[in-house]
Design a protein around this motif. Structure first.
Motif, short mmCIF file in Angstrom:
data_model
loop_
_atom_site.label_atom_id
_atom_site.label_comp_id
_atom_site.label_asym_id
_atom_site.label_seq_id
_atom_site.Cartn_x
_atom_site.Cartn_y
_atom_site.Cartn_z
N ILE A 52 -6.96 28.57 -4.51
CA ILE A 52 -7.21 27.13 -4.41
C ILE A 52 -5.90 26.42 -4.75
CG2 ILE A 52 -9.67 27.22 -4.94
CD1 ILE A 52 -8.92 26.16 -7.75
N GLY A 53 -5.72 25.30 -4.11
CA GLY A 53 -4.54 24.49 -4.36
C GLY A 53 -4.96 23.12 -4.85
N LEU A 54 -4.38 22.69 -5.93
CA LEU A 54 -4.65 21.36 -6.47
C LEU A 54 -3.46 20.48 -6.11
CD1 LEU A 54 -5.94 22.32 -10.01
CD2 LEU A 54 -7.29 21.77 -8.01
N LEU A 55 -3.75 19.39 -5.42
CA LEU A 55 -2.74 18.42 -5.05
C LEU A 55 -3.00 17.17 -5.86
CD1 LEU A 55 -0.49 17.16 -3.36
CD2 LEU A 55 -2.17 16.76 -1.56
N LYS A 56 -2.06 16.83 -6.73
CA LYS A 56 -2.20 15.64 -7.58
C LYS A 56 -1.12 14.65 -7.19
CE LYS A 56 -4.05 18.22 -11.47
NZ LYS A 56 -4.09 18.32 -12.92
N TYR A 57 -1.50 13.39 -7.09
CA TYR A 57 -0.54 12.35 -6.76
C TYR A 57 -1.03 11.01 -7.27
CZ TYR A 57 -3.75 11.75 -2.80
OH TYR A 57 -4.86 11.58 -2.03
N ILE A 58 -0.15 10.02 -7.20
CA ILE A 58 -0.51 8.68 -7.64
C ILE A 58 -0.51 7.77 -6.42
CG2 ILE A 58 0.21 6.69 -9.01
CD1 ILE A 58 1.41 8.69 -11.02
N GLU A 59 -1.64 7.10 -6.22
CA GLU A 59 -1.74 6.09 -5.17
C GLU A 59 -1.53 4.73 -5.83
OE1 GLU A 59 -4.73 5.83 -1.69
OE2 GLU A 59 -5.53 4.55 -3.28
N THR A 60 -0.62 3.95 -5.26
CA THR A 60 -0.27 2.66 -5.83
C THR A 60 -0.68 1.54 -4.89
OG1 THR A 60 1.63 3.71 -6.89
CG2 THR A 60 1.64 1.31 -6.80
N VAL A 61 -1.22 0.46 -5.47
CA VAL A 61 -1.55 -0.74 -4.72
C VAL A 61 -0.41 -1.74 -4.95
CG1 VAL A 61 -3.19 -2.64 -4.41
CG2 VAL A 61 -4.02 -0.35 -4.98
N TYR A 62 0.14 -2.25 -3.86
CA TYR A 62 1.23 -3.23 -3.92
C TYR A 62 0.73 -4.57 -3.42
CZ TYR A 62 4.25 0.85 -4.42
OH TYR A 62 4.84 2.00 -4.87
N GLU A 63 1.18 -5.66 -4.06
CA GLU A 63 0.80 -7.00 -3.66
C GLU A 63 2.01 -7.92 -3.62
OE1 GLU A 63 -3.79 -7.28 -5.30
OE2 GLU A 63 -2.24 -8.45 -6.30
N SER A 64 1.87 -8.92 -2.76
CA SER A 64 2.90 -9.94 -2.61
C SER A 64 2.22 -11.24 -2.21
CB SER A 64 3.87 -9.51 -1.51
OG SER A 64 4.76 -10.55 -1.18
N THR A 65 2.82 -12.36 -2.54
CA THR A 65 2.27 -13.65 -2.14
C THR A 65 3.33 -14.44 -1.39
OG1 THR A 65 2.86 -14.64 -4.27
CG2 THR A 65 0.61 -13.80 -4.05
N GLY A 66 2.85 -15.38 -0.57
CA GLY A 66 3.75 -16.24 0.18
C GLY A 66 3.01 -17.46 0.69
N SER A 67 3.76 -18.41 1.18
CA SER A 67 3.16 -19.67 1.66
C SER A 67 2.48 -19.50 3.01
CB SER A 67 4.23 -20.75 1.74
OG SER A 67 5.27 -20.33 2.61
N SER A 68 2.78 -18.41 3.71
CA SER A 68 2.14 -18.11 5.00
C SER A 68 1.91 -16.60 5.06
CB SER A 68 3.03 -18.56 6.15
OG SER A 68 4.18 -17.74 6.24
N PRO A 69 1.08 -16.15 5.99
CA PRO A 69 0.90 -14.70 6.11
C PRO A 69 2.22 -13.97 6.37
CG PRO A 69 -0.83 -15.84 7.31
CD PRO A 69 0.15 -16.89 6.85
N LYS A 70 3.09 -14.58 7.16
CA LYS A 70 4.37 -13.95 7.48
C LYS A 70 5.26 -13.83 6.24
CE LYS A 70 8.18 -14.23 10.74
NZ LYS A 70 8.74 -14.93 11.89
N THR A 71 5.33 -14.89 5.43
CA THR A 71 6.17 -14.81 4.23
C THR A 71 5.56 -13.88 3.18
OG1 THR A 71 5.16 -16.82 3.31
CG2 THR A 71 7.24 -17.08 4.53
N ALA A 72 4.23 -13.83 3.12
CA ALA A 72 3.58 -12.88 2.19
C ALA A 72 3.90 -11.45 2.59
CB ALA A 72 2.08 -13.12 2.17
#
Length: 139
Positions: free
Chosen positions: A94-114
């Motif tokens: 058996i193989g155990l694969l451990k990793y970290i999943e990260t959630v990234y966020e950003s804000t902006g005045s428009s969808p494009k700038t965000a």
């Protein structure tokens, strides 16, 4: 003569038992290397096809009129691989694969700038996946 035979038998048994353990260690190291290659390609696939990945970034309006952009990604440097023998009578690993999943966020005045703003990590989750190998490759 009897003592010499006993000593030689003991030496022979030690040699045979230790060479089997060495062969087992070499086999496990080889399988660990194979699993690490498999895991690397698996993480690349996960990052590419994640439903909330960078290619399918979620963008939603905030109450204050700004926009929030969010995506998930696995950090390849967080990957850890462990290979163990199974406890079943059939040979397998058996193989155990451990990793970290990260959630990234950003804000902006428009969808494009965000989408173009600097993203910050807001949440990290440790994930463990279990794979098996019964001689037909990792699955």
């Amino acid at each position: 003569m009897k003592r010499i035979r006993i000593v030689l038998t003991a030496i022979f048994l030690c040699f045979v038992l230790s060479s089997g353990a060495f062969a087992s260690d070499v086999t496990e190291q080889t399988e660990l290397s194979r699993f690490q290659i498999f895991a690397k390609s698996w993480v690349v696939k996960l990052n590419r096809s994640h439903i909330k990945g960078i290619q399918r970034m979620e963008i939603r309006p905030n109450e204050d009129g700004t926009y929030l952009a969010r995506y998930h990604a696995i950090d390849p440097t967080s990957v850890q691989c462990i290979v163990k023998k199974t406890s079943s009578k059939r040979k397998g690993l058996i193989g155990l694969l451990k990793y970290i999943e990260t959630v990234y966020e950003s804000t902006g005045s428009s969808p494009k700038t965000a989408r173009k703003s600097d993203f910050k990590a807001v949440k990290r989750t440790r994930i463990t996946e279990i794979f098996s190998n019964s001689g037909k490759g990792w699955r």
